[in-house]
Scaffold this active site. Structure first.
Site, PDB file in Angstrom:
ATOM      1  N   CYS A  73     -84.036 -29.291 -29.360  1.00 19.60           N
ATOM      2  CA  CYS A  73     -83.481 -28.015 -29.800  1.00 19.60           C
ATOM      3  C   CYS A  73     -82.231 -27.740 -28.969  1.00 19.60           C
ATOM      4  O   CYS A  73     -82.315 -27.675 -27.733  1.00 19.60           O
ATOM      5  CB  CYS A  73     -84.531 -26.928 -29.564  1.00 19.60           C
ATOM      6  SG  CYS A  73     -83.978 -25.252 -29.938  1.00 19.60           S
ATOM      7  N   CYS A 183     -77.372 -28.050 -34.206  1.00 20.77           N
ATOM      8  CA  CYS A 183     -78.730 -27.512 -34.309  1.00 20.77           C
ATOM      9  C   CYS A 183     -79.570 -28.592 -34.978  1.00 20.77           C
ATOM     10  O   CYS A 183     -79.119 -29.199 -35.961  1.00 20.77           O
ATOM     11  CB  CYS A 183     -78.721 -26.241 -35.155  1.00 20.77           C
ATOM     12  SG  CYS A 183     -80.368 -25.627 -35.587  1.00 20.77           S
TER      13      CYS A 183
HETATM   14  N1  DGL Z   1     -83.398 -26.458 -33.904  1.00 23.72           N
HETATM   15  C1  DGL Z   1     -82.894 -25.402 -33.086  1.00 23.72           C
HETATM   16  C2  DGL Z   1     -81.591 -25.857 -32.433  1.00 23.72           C
HETATM   17  O1  DGL Z   1     -81.355 -27.043 -32.336  1.00 23.72           O
HETATM   18  C3  DGL Z   1     -82.835 -24.146 -33.890  1.00 23.72           C
HETATM   19  C4  DGL Z   1     -82.686 -22.929 -33.060  1.00 23.72           C
HETATM   20  C5  DGL Z   1     -83.222 -21.682 -33.645  1.00 23.72           C
HETATM   21  O2  DGL Z   1     -84.441 -21.583 -33.788  1.00 23.72           O
HETATM   22  O3  DGL Z   1     -82.420 -20.770 -33.900  1.00 23.72           O
HETATM   23  O4  DGL Z   1     -80.791 -25.073 -31.961  1.00 23.72           O
END
Ligand code: DGL
Length: 259
Positions: A73, A183
């Protein structure tokens, strides 16, 4: 030989894009994937909240005897990786928007970064952009609402098309030739993005780089699992397990877990 699992977490289902790259490169490794979907999106939350959630996820994975943690993440990495590395005694790998390759290769001297507010406002991200922005225009765009749509199983929806068109517009006006996906949910949008972008715009996603780094660190710490029995692959979600099952093409069992 070390049969302990690799622990991987994300705010939700997006980090499975990283899990896929890791599993493709390291097929013998046992893995535990944790989707904190009930708390997604992390992006609009402040640094303290993101840190607290990252600690909770890491401690759960460590309680399951994980030998290495992958923070799949960008938002959690850019807000919490320093703390996690300082406080836990296992190697911790993170992911952040791949500004560097885009900035080094751009011909139009303009690149786009699509990421969450938590990532774009982090100190780590600001330091990286400062380092590579010399003579280059970096168009930063918050992907507000994208994670929620993916978490509710609406990847291919008219709402998603509308959001993406709006977010790409300022980038296309600035004549970008690289789009950095900041993301881990966004790789699931690559087909749609390719259809919306001119042919000269390349999309950068860091999944494969994170997988290579995971392999390097496992070897460095002599933590690789060299047995060739079928790996134990566990997927847990504290939200709706079906969304993740569909993303994983229904190949794996996804269990509901309260954590
Ligand atoms: N997959 C997360 C990232 O890489 C998403 C973040 C979120 O939940 O806003 O930032």
């Amino acid at each position: 030989m070390n049969k302990q699992p690799i622990g991987i977490f994300d705010s939700g289902v997006g980090g499975t894009s990283i899990w896929s790259a890791i599993h493709a490169l390291l097929p013998n490794e046992n893995t535990i994937y944790l989707a904190d979907s009930v708390n997604a999106p992390y992006g609009p939350k402040g640094k303290e909240a993101i840190l607290a959630l990252s600690i909770k996820n890491t401690e759960y994975l460590l309680s399951q005897n994980c030998k290495l943690i992958v923070v799949a993440c960008n938002t959690a990495t850019t807000n919490a990786i320093g703390y996690l590395r300082e406080h836990y005694n296992v190697p911790i790998i993170g992911i952040e928007p791949a500004i560097k390759p885009a900035a080094l290769q751009t011909q139009t001297k303009a690149i786009g970064v699509l990421a969450t507010r938590g990532t774009l406002s982090s100190e780590l991200f600001c330091n990286t952009t400062q380092l590579y922005s010399n003579g280059i225009k970096i168009i930063e765009q918050e992907g507000e609402g994208i994670v929620q749509l993916i978490e509710s199983g609406q990847i291919n929806s008219p709402q998603m098309v509308e959001l993406l068109k709006g977010y790409l517009k300022p980038m296309l006006e600035a004549n970008i030739d690289y789009l950095v996906l900041g993301c881990t949910h966004y790789p699931y949008l690559i087909d749609q993005l390719v259809n919306m972008l001119p042919n000269n715009v390349k999309i950068i996603d860091s999944g494969a780089a994170v997988a290579r780094q995971t392999k390097t660190v496992l070897e460095e710490f002599e933590l690789s699992n060299t047995t060739i029995t079928g790996p134990n692959l566990k997927f847990f979600s504290n939200g709706n397990p079906e969304v993740m099952r569909v993303l994983l093409k229904k190949r794996y069992k996804v269990e509901y877990l309260k954590f």
